[in-house]
Design an enzyme around this catalytic site. Structure first.
Site, PDB file in Angstrom:
ATOM      1  N   CYS A 287      33.357  42.011  51.864  1.00 23.82           N
ATOM      2  CA  CYS A 287      33.650  42.657  50.579  1.00 23.82           C
ATOM      3  C   CYS A 287      32.405  43.095  49.812  1.00 23.82           C
ATOM      4  CB  CYS A 287      34.494  41.722  49.708  1.00 23.82           C
ATOM      5  SG  CYS A 287      36.155  41.451  50.346  1.00 23.82           S
TER       6      CYS A 287
ATOM      7  N   LEU B 285      41.057  38.033  46.663  1.00 24.54           N
ATOM      8  CA  LEU B 285      41.094  36.816  47.473  1.00 24.54           C
ATOM      9  C   LEU B 285      39.700  36.445  47.945  1.00 24.54           C
ATOM     10  CD1 LEU B 285      44.181  37.663  49.742  1.00 24.54           C
ATOM     11  CD2 LEU B 285      44.166  36.503  47.523  1.00 24.54           C
TER      12      LEU B 285
END
EC number: 1.1.1.22
Length: 438
Positions: free
Chosen positions: A261, A151
């Site tokens: 991330c 995502l």
């Protein structure tokens, strides 16, 4: 299906809500009572376009529930997703205490045929270790699957409902068949559902993020070199991007990547390699180049003002690490702001959604503005750090009128240097030719 989502952070909340929206009965569980109370009031604790409305709609229909009590929901669940945090430790490795804590909490309540799906980003070997721990606690082989998420903040709902691919790692092909059924509503246009081993699925997530981070650091280093040799990185980018082996994705130079991330996953892979006796030289270089890139905009400002920023009034447009999110984790803006503060500058900032998060971190060290034009009043220079849409096509005459001196340092290459020069601005981007230079 009856689905339990452990963790109502970014991944857990988006995943649980999208599963509910496709007709499943989903219970999201979190140990944070305040967060659960917010969600039960219809308030979403994170910024993600479209998510709040989807949460409220599915909660009203009864398909989406929020609780701190996992016992009842887990006992009835077909699938229990683990979507808890794996924060970076001091040595760069992933802290797996929340993952194993979740496994230990659900073990007494699992149905024999339930599937435990690890959605959290975890190092290779974690899913097999979770399987082993659950076997110790239950006395039986529990179905465990790895289902990494892909995502992007700011477009997570589209990413989930229209995925490039879905990856699952399994030990039993029947587990893959159940998860294929769960994901079927999102794969109707023939996107692949890829079933592989646990370790391969775990690696896929890290390798994908490390590859994208590598492209960003590479194009940033080439942009810096363009600055030195008089080339234009946009012309170079077009020249290489049409090569089908390279493409255009993630070849936009800037001031470095941030977020939850890329930095964490690159360092986690370096740590994994270290524990296996391997020196991940490329990934170390990617991380080092990215850290350096966050200082490039300050270096340009510092040079422009002859090393004396004391008392200079600087506007900063964009605080979040990327557009369409309020996430400021490892944001390049914070590196720039800290350097400007150390130099004695008077800093005026704007961001459409991330201001409150920066206030919580930096307080009254900055002046915050509700409108991006207001941040420009009498400034000596503007630094653009995040490419929000409202910054892409401003009224340049009004911008010049508001600024004390029309100087722009653009960390995202939003504007054309020749046009900016013709409009009377001193303008500098990342790897762009200055106006009039041939």
């Amino acid at each position: 299906m009856k689905v339990v989502m452990l963790g109502t952070g970014y991944v857990g909340l988006v995943t649980g809500t999208c599963f509910a929206d496709s007709g499943n009965d989903v219970t999201c569980v979190d140990i944070n009572q305040q967060k659960i109370d917010m969600l039960n009031r219809g308030e979403v604790p994170i910024y993600e376009p479209g998510l709040a409305e989807m949460v409220r709609r599915n909660a009203a229909s009864g398909r989406l529930q929020f609780t701190t009590d996992l016992r009842g929901p887990v006992a009835e669940a077909d699938c229990v997703f683990v979507a808890v945090g794996t924060p970076q430790g001091d040595d760069g490795s992933a802290d797996l205490s929340y993952v194993f804590g979740a496994a230990e909490a659900i073990a007494p309540h699992l149905r024999e045929d339930a599937i435990v799906v690890v959605k959290s980003t975890v190092p290779v070997g974690t899913n097999r270790a979770v399987f082993g721990r659950l076997k110790e606690l239950t006395g039986r082989d529990v179905h465990v699957a790895s289902n990494p998420e892909f995502l992007k903040e700011g477009c997570a709902i589209d990413d989930f409902t229209k995925p490039d691919r879905v990856v699952v790692g399994v030990m039993d092909k029947k587990v893959g068949e159940v998860l294929a059924q769960l994901y079927a509503p999102f794969l109707r246009t023939e996107q692949p559902f890829l079933v592989m081993g646990l370790e391969s699925a775990e690696m896929t997530k890290y390798v994908a993020n490390c590859m994208l981070a590598t492209k960003i650091s590479f194009i940033n280093e080439m942009a810096n070199l363009c600055d030195r040799v008089g080339a234009d990185i946009n012309e170079v980018r077009r020249g290489i991007g049409h090569d089908q082996r390279i493409g255009f994705s993630f070849l936009f130079p800037g001031v470095g990547y941030g977020g939850s991330c890329f930095p964490k996953d690159v360092r986690a892979m370096i740590s994994v390699a270290d524990t296996r006796g391997m020196d991940a030289e490329i990934l170390k270089a990617v991380d080092e180049v990215n850290n350096r890139q966050k200082h490039v905009l300050f270096a340009k400002l510092d040079e422009h003002f002859g090393g004396d920023l004391k008392g200079k009034k600087i506007a900063v447009w964009g605080l979040s690490f990327k557009p369409r999110t309020d996430d400021i984790r490892e944001a390049p803006s914070l590196v720039l702001i800290e350097q400007l503060l150390a130099g004695g500058a008077d800093i005026h900032v704007h961001d459409p959604v991330a201001v409150e998060n920066v206030k919580a971190q930096l307080g009254d060290k900055l002046t915050y503005h509700e409108h991006h034009y207001d941040a420009l009043e009498g400034v000596d220079a503007l630094a653009i750090v995040t490419e929000w849409n409202e910054y892409r096509n401003p009224d340049f005459e009004y911008v010049k009128h508001k600024m004390g001196t029309p100087v722009i340092f653009d960390g995202r290459n939003l504007y054309d240097p020749e046009k900016m020069g013709a409009a009377g601005f001193t303008y500098s981007g990342i790897g762009l030719k200055s106006p009039g230079r041939r």
